[in-house]
Design a protein around this motif. Structure first.
Motif, PDB file in Angstrom:
ATOM      1  N   MET A  11      41.674  45.053  47.652  1.00  0.00           N
ATOM      2  CA  MET A  11      42.473  43.927  48.120  1.00  0.00           C
ATOM      3  C   MET A  11      43.952  44.028  47.745  1.00  0.00           C
ATOM      4  N   GLN A  48      38.133  32.765  48.630  1.00  0.00           N
ATOM      5  CA  GLN A  48      37.235  32.412  49.736  1.00  0.00           C
ATOM      6  C   GLN A  48      36.136  33.455  49.929  1.00  0.00           C
ATOM      7  N   LEU A  49      36.494  34.713  49.769  1.00  0.00           N
ATOM      8  CA  LEU A  49      35.520  35.783  49.946  1.00  0.00           C
ATOM      9  C   LEU A  49      34.385  35.671  48.933  1.00  0.00           C
ATOM     10  N   VAL A 108      41.570  45.856  52.567  1.00  0.00           N
ATOM     11  CA  VAL A 108      42.324  44.702  53.057  1.00  0.00           C
ATOM     12  C   VAL A 108      43.779  44.868  52.612  1.00  0.00           C
ATOM     13  N   MET A 111      47.215  34.401  54.881  1.00  0.00           N
ATOM     14  CA  MET A 111      46.444  34.197  53.657  1.00  0.00           C
ATOM     15  C   MET A 111      46.687  35.353  52.684  1.00  0.00           C
ATOM     16  N   ILE A 161      37.985  38.539  55.610  1.00  0.00           N
ATOM     17  CA  ILE A 161      36.810  37.681  55.467  1.00  0.00           C
ATOM     18  C   ILE A 161      35.872  37.877  56.655  1.00  0.00           C
ATOM     19  N   THR A 192      42.385  34.865  49.615  1.00  0.00           N
ATOM     20  CA  THR A 192      41.339  35.654  50.261  1.00  0.00           C
ATOM     21  C   THR A 192      40.229  35.983  49.278  1.00  0.00           C
ATOM     22  N   THR A 193      40.611  36.362  48.065  1.00  0.00           N
ATOM     23  CA  THR A 193      39.616  36.651  47.022  1.00  0.00           C
ATOM     24  C   THR A 193      38.776  35.421  46.731  1.00  0.00           C
ATOM     25  N   SER A 217      44.777  41.671  57.399  1.00  0.00           N
ATOM     26  CA  SER A 217      45.114  40.333  56.900  1.00  0.00           C
ATOM     27  C   SER A 217      43.930  39.784  56.121  1.00  0.00           C
ATOM     28  N   GLY A 218      44.191  38.725  55.342  1.00  0.00           N
ATOM     29  CA  GLY A 218      43.110  38.100  54.594  1.00  0.00           C
ATOM     30  C   GLY A 218      42.062  37.504  55.504  1.00  0.00           C
ATOM     31  N   GLU A 219      42.523  36.861  56.573  1.00  0.00           N
ATOM     32  CA  GLU A 219      41.588  36.242  57.507  1.00  0.00           C
ATOM     33  C   GLU A 219      40.673  37.292  58.142  1.00  0.00           C
TER      34      GLU A 219
END
Length: 218
Positions: A59, A74-75, A13, A66, A46, A71-72, A41-43
């Motif tokens: 990452m 939410q992931l 990512v 994001m 995920i 991102t971390t 991207s972060g989105e």
């Protein structure tokens, strides 16, 4: 997670395409590692994690939209067993500590050698955290200063629990700790459970941070 016969599945990512291409090319030559996807991207990271179920996510921190911290966070809510390894150019407090608190398993700088990144991925698959030397030094210096005046919860730990905590802070797996202390792995798990409860932390990463914060780790 991977078995002895399966490679470690890695998701990249990073919002820089050339970085992703370089990482994929280098890691593609490493035994036991398979890059299963690349996200810009972060989105997207995920979304691809839902598709590929990676063992490890490499990452970036600073991305459009994001960032790596969110991102971390939410992931790991979706996949708590996934290991996030931060690979970044940034060493400032405003980024490093929040992403570790969000659950990042290891923290490397983009100046790291390719072999060091590959070793960190393999270590993460074994349950061992890796902190680049500059990161570890920075954490120790800050946490030792911050520890002044804090309630010493670690004083509730037994001598054996202190030994386990120090090894845990070094990134040792339960099996490594069992081998070094010549005790059973079930005993190690029992001690780790007690350590987390007594320190009031949720996981091994937070226990390791606490150890550095209070000057307990070498």
């Amino acid at each position: 997670m991977e078995t002895e016969d399966e490679p470690v599945k890695v998701l990249l990512v990073d919002d820089h395409e050339m970085v992703r291409i370089g990482l994929a090319a280098v890691l593609g030559t490493e035994d036991g590692i398979e890059v299963v996807g690349e996200a810009g991207s972060g989105e997207e990271g995920i979304r691809l994690a839902q598709e590929y179920n990676p063992d490890v996510v490499l990452m970036d921190l600073v991305m459009d939209g994001m960032d790596g911290i969110e991102t971390t966070r939410q992931l790991l809510k979706l996949y708590p067993d996934c290991k996030v390894i931060v690979l970044t150019s940034y060493l400032d407090d405003e980024k490093m500590y929040p992403v570790i608190e969000a659950g990042a398993f290891s923290y490397l700088l983009k100046t790291s050698r390719a072999s060091e990144v590959a070793d960190a991925i393999r270590a993460a698959a074994r349950g061992q955290s890796v902190l680049e030397s500059q990161v570890a030094s920075k954490m120790m210096n800050r946490f030792r200063n911050d520890a002044k005046g804090e309630s010493p919860a670690y004083k509730e730990l037994t001598e054996r629990e202190m030994e386990v905590l120090r090894l845990l802070a070094q990134g040792k797996s339960n099996q490594d700790i069992a081998d070094q202390l010549i005790i059973g792995i079930k005993t190690v798990k029992f001690h780790v459970t007690n350590i987390l409860a007594k320190l009031g932390v949720e996981d091994r990463t937070q226990a390791a941070i606490y150890a550095y914060k209070n000057g307990l780790a070498e």
